[in-house]
Design a protein around this motif. Sequence first.
Motif, PDB file in Angstrom:
ATOM      1  N   VAL A   1     -25.902 -10.227 -36.204  1.00  0.00           N
ATOM      2  CA  VAL A   1     -26.138 -10.373 -37.641  1.00  0.00           C
ATOM      3  C   VAL A   1     -25.013  -9.680 -38.403  1.00  0.00           C
ATOM      4  O   VAL A   1     -24.797  -8.474 -38.260  1.00  0.00           O
ATOM      5  CB  VAL A   1     -27.512  -9.777 -38.035  1.00  0.00           C
ATOM      6  CG1 VAL A   1     -27.766 -10.009 -39.526  1.00  0.00           C
ATOM      7  CG2 VAL A   1     -28.623 -10.391 -37.197  1.00  0.00           C
TER       8      VAL A   1
ATOM      9  N   SER B   1     -24.712  -9.936 -41.922  1.00  0.00           N
ATOM     10  CA  SER B   1     -25.287  -9.411 -43.159  1.00  0.00           C
ATOM     11  C   SER B   1     -26.701  -9.953 -43.318  1.00  0.00           C
ATOM     12  O   SER B   1     -27.042 -11.026 -42.812  1.00  0.00           O
ATOM     13  CB  SER B   1     -24.432  -9.810 -44.372  1.00  0.00           C
ATOM     14  OG  SER B   1     -24.420 -11.216 -44.534  1.00  0.00           O
TER      15      SER B   1
ATOM     16  N   ALA C   1     -28.718  -6.308 -39.958  1.00  0.00           N
ATOM     17  CA  ALA C   1     -27.258  -6.385 -39.920  1.00  0.00           C
ATOM     18  C   ALA C   1     -26.721  -5.338 -38.947  1.00  0.00           C
ATOM     19  O   ALA C   1     -27.170  -4.189 -38.932  1.00  0.00           O
ATOM     20  CB  ALA C   1     -26.680  -6.151 -41.310  1.00  0.00           C
TER      21      ALA C   1
ATOM     22  N   VAL D   1     -28.632 -14.656 -45.071  1.00  0.00           N
ATOM     23  CA  VAL D   1     -28.087 -13.909 -43.941  1.00  0.00           C
ATOM     24  C   VAL D   1     -26.884 -14.661 -43.384  1.00  0.00           C
ATOM     25  O   VAL D   1     -26.750 -15.878 -43.562  1.00  0.00           O
ATOM     26  CB  VAL D   1     -29.133 -13.713 -42.811  1.00  0.00           C
ATOM     27  CG1 VAL D   1     -30.333 -12.958 -43.316  1.00  0.00           C
ATOM     28  CG2 VAL D   1     -29.538 -15.049 -42.212  1.00  0.00           C
TER      29      VAL D   1
END
Length: 204
Positions: A133, A135, A151, A172
């Motif tokens: 991830v 963000s 994140a 995301v």
Amino acid sequence: MTQELALDTVIRQRIRGLRLARGWSLDALASRCFLSPSSLSRIETGNRRIALDQLVPIARALGTTLDQLVESAEDEDVVIRPQPEHTRGLTTWLLSGERALHGMTVAKMRISPERPTGSEQLSVHPGREWFTVLSGIVRLRLGERTVLIQAGEAAQFSTMVPHVIGAQDGPVEILTIFDHDGERVHLHDSDHASHSSNTGQDHA
């Protein structure tokens, strides 16, 4: 002539690099390709002309092919300029070339809360998937489970478990790696979905 000299230098560097990567001495490689250590040394250092009949056993001994050993050093394929593909709540950028390493495909995805993540979107296929991830917070549905990935965290899972990736609270961005089956299901199916009325079906 300059290009030929440049490629000649690259071939010599490849031979030396592959030999060292295997932890072999000149003697060890020479014995495998039926050359004398001194001849192999002169090939690596540029003090001897490389003959085709020498390259074939050298390539074989190093576990590569003649084509790979002598392929052009041109770098026109180094830079990838991904084009975004859109479906409802999802934008995908393909980050690997057509000849992705070991059949793997790398992609960046931006997922918004508008992406459908109901039971009808759950996907199943052979293999495993991995993503990290970049963000936001990912909401990963795995069968009856829902897992939140923050994140900086990563996730990997068997894709034989029904799954779909969504966004928790806000958009995301993830970086993901698909094997051949995952690439076919997620990226190719999303191409089809982007041209159909049900643009959210069967992805990730």
